[in-house]
Enzyme design. Structure first.
Site, PDB file in Angstrom:
ATOM      1  N   ASN A   1       0.822  -1.215   0.000  1.00  0.00           N
ATOM      2  CA  ASN A   1       0.000   0.000   0.000  1.00  0.00           C
ATOM      3  C   ASN A   1       0.855   1.265   0.000  1.00  0.00           C
ATOM      4  O   ASN A   1       0.373   2.349   0.330  1.00  0.00           O
ATOM      5  CB  ASN A   1      -0.901   0.034   1.239  1.00  0.00           C
ATOM      6  CG  ASN A   1      -1.795  -1.177   1.351  1.00  0.00           C
ATOM      7  OD1 ASN A   1      -1.676  -1.953   2.294  1.00  0.00           O
ATOM      8  ND2 ASN A   1      -2.696  -1.352   0.405  1.00  0.00           N
TER       9      ASN A   1
ATOM     10  N   HIS B   1      -2.541  -6.450  -2.934  1.00  0.00           N
ATOM     11  CA  HIS B   1      -2.502  -5.166  -3.643  1.00  0.00           C
ATOM     12  C   HIS B   1      -1.208  -4.949  -4.437  1.00  0.00           C
ATOM     13  O   HIS B   1      -1.057  -3.903  -5.064  1.00  0.00           O
ATOM     14  CB  HIS B   1      -2.699  -4.003  -2.664  1.00  0.00           C
ATOM     15  CG  HIS B   1      -4.113  -3.871  -2.189  1.00  0.00           C
ATOM     16  ND1 HIS B   1      -5.152  -3.587  -3.048  1.00  0.00           N
ATOM     17  CD2 HIS B   1      -4.651  -3.990  -0.946  1.00  0.00           C
ATOM     18  CE1 HIS B   1      -6.281  -3.538  -2.351  1.00  0.00           C
ATOM     19  NE2 HIS B   1      -6.010  -3.789  -1.082  1.00  0.00           N
TER      20      HIS B   1
ATOM     21  N   HIS C   1      -1.967  -7.174   6.624  1.00  0.00           N
ATOM     22  CA  HIS C   1      -3.177  -7.052   5.808  1.00  0.00           C
ATOM     23  C   HIS C   1      -4.311  -6.289   6.479  1.00  0.00           C
ATOM     24  O   HIS C   1      -4.939  -5.448   5.841  1.00  0.00           O
ATOM     25  CB  HIS C   1      -3.715  -8.402   5.334  1.00  0.00           C
ATOM     26  CG  HIS C   1      -4.971  -8.288   4.518  1.00  0.00           C
ATOM     27  ND1 HIS C   1      -4.987  -7.723   3.253  1.00  0.00           N
ATOM     28  CD2 HIS C   1      -6.262  -8.644   4.784  1.00  0.00           C
ATOM     29  CE1 HIS C   1      -6.232  -7.751   2.780  1.00  0.00           C
ATOM     30  NE2 HIS C   1      -7.012  -8.296   3.686  1.00  0.00           N
TER      31      HIS C   1
ATOM     32  N   HIS D   1      -4.259  -4.068   8.836  1.00  0.00           N
ATOM     33  CA  HIS D   1      -3.832  -2.710   9.220  1.00  0.00           C
ATOM     34  C   HIS D   1      -4.118  -2.398  10.683  1.00  0.00           C
ATOM     35  O   HIS D   1      -3.837  -1.295  11.149  1.00  0.00           O
ATOM     36  CB  HIS D   1      -4.496  -1.634   8.335  1.00  0.00           C
ATOM     37  CG  HIS D   1      -4.170  -1.728   6.892  1.00  0.00           C
ATOM     38  ND1 HIS D   1      -4.471  -0.730   5.988  1.00  0.00           N
ATOM     39  CD2 HIS D   1      -3.585  -2.703   6.170  1.00  0.00           C
ATOM     40  CE1 HIS D   1      -4.090  -1.082   4.773  1.00  0.00           C
ATOM     41  NE2 HIS D   1      -3.542  -2.289   4.868  1.00  0.00           N
TER      42      HIS D   1
END
Length: 264
Positions: A36, A64, A171, A173
């Site tokens: 990210n 991502h 993942h 967060h």
């Protein structure tokens, strides 16, 4: 050997926070999840170079990593990993053997299947295969288990206990306060947490996330950049002869926005 492991870096605020934090927290090896790191989705050449300039040794990722085309090309770099349990033919590699200060260590990137992609290879079985190969090179094996479900992460941690030196989740967060050394010597935590603006929807502007929850209509998320930030990480010391963890410490450091450099 001390490993500083940093959870998902969220956009420019996360990168600025990481730079500031690395001036404070010192380790032999720095491992960062970067999926990210560029605008909240994927990674770019510019961001990769910026992170390397800070002293990041190994970059892991997750679902991502595919969000930016140039990020996919970067997977040719040895120090940028994608989950190893993607099917054969996927770009890049999900593991690597690295050396720092004369010590070899292996990093494995895996992704859980619950609430993510059930079509991935079984991460437990992929770990078995990689362990057989990598343990011949070094007793130090570090696993980024990128997954949604805490139950899957815990089950994997116990499954790898005594074989992996460190198993840590990414993942969600959201940091979990369950860091410990398991019975057979593996340092574990369910999720390291994110590095980015803390007053946010897991790093993103909260208005769009709230609108989605209220209406059910998908929204385009943008990185929150106006708020103060948080640095989430774990610091793990590993016996280089046995590969067993000696200690694990959780780090959660809040920074005021005006403390951070405007570079990057």
């Amino acid at each position: 050997m001390k490993f500083l492991i940093v959870g998902d870096i969220i956009g420019r605020p996360g990168r600025r926070t990481l730079r500031k934090a690395l001036d404070i927290y010192k380790a032999d090896v720095v491992i960062v999840n970067v999926e990210n790191s560029a605008g909240g989705f994927g990674i770019t050449h510019k961001v990769y170079d910026e992170l390397k300039s800070m002293g990041v040794d190994v970059m892991t990722s997750g679902n991502h990593i595919w969000d930016k085309k140039e990020g996919i090309a970067l997977l040719e770099r040895k120090d940028l990993l994608r989950p190893a349990n993607y099917p054969e033919g996927a770009p890049g590699k999900g593991y690597g053997i690295f050396e720092k200060k004369g010590v070899k260590f292996a990093v494995i990137n895996l992704m859980g299947r619950i609430f993510l992609d059930p079509h991935l290879e079984n991460p437990f079985k992929v770990f078995d295969q990689l362990y057989q190969m990598l343990s011949l090179e070094t007793p130090i094996l570090i696993v980024d288990f990128h997954a949604e479900a805490t139950s899957e992460k815990w089950a994997f941690g116990i499954y790898a206990d005594g074989r992996a030196s460190i198993v840590y989740g990414t993942h969600t967060h959201v940091p979990t306060y369950d860091q410990l050394i398991l019975k057979h010597g593996t340092a574990y935590t369910s999720d390291v947490g994110m590095t980015g603006c803390w007053y946010s929807a897991i790093g993103m502007e909260p208005e769009d996330a709230i609108k989605r929850f209220l209406t059910g209509i998908p929204q385009k998320y943008k990185v929150e950049e106006k708020e103060d930030t948080v640095f989430n990480a774990i610091l793990v010391e590993v016996n280089t002869n046995t590969g067993k963890a000696i200690s694990i410490e959780r780090i959660q450091h809040y920074f005021k926005r005006d403390e951070l450099t405007q570079e990057g």
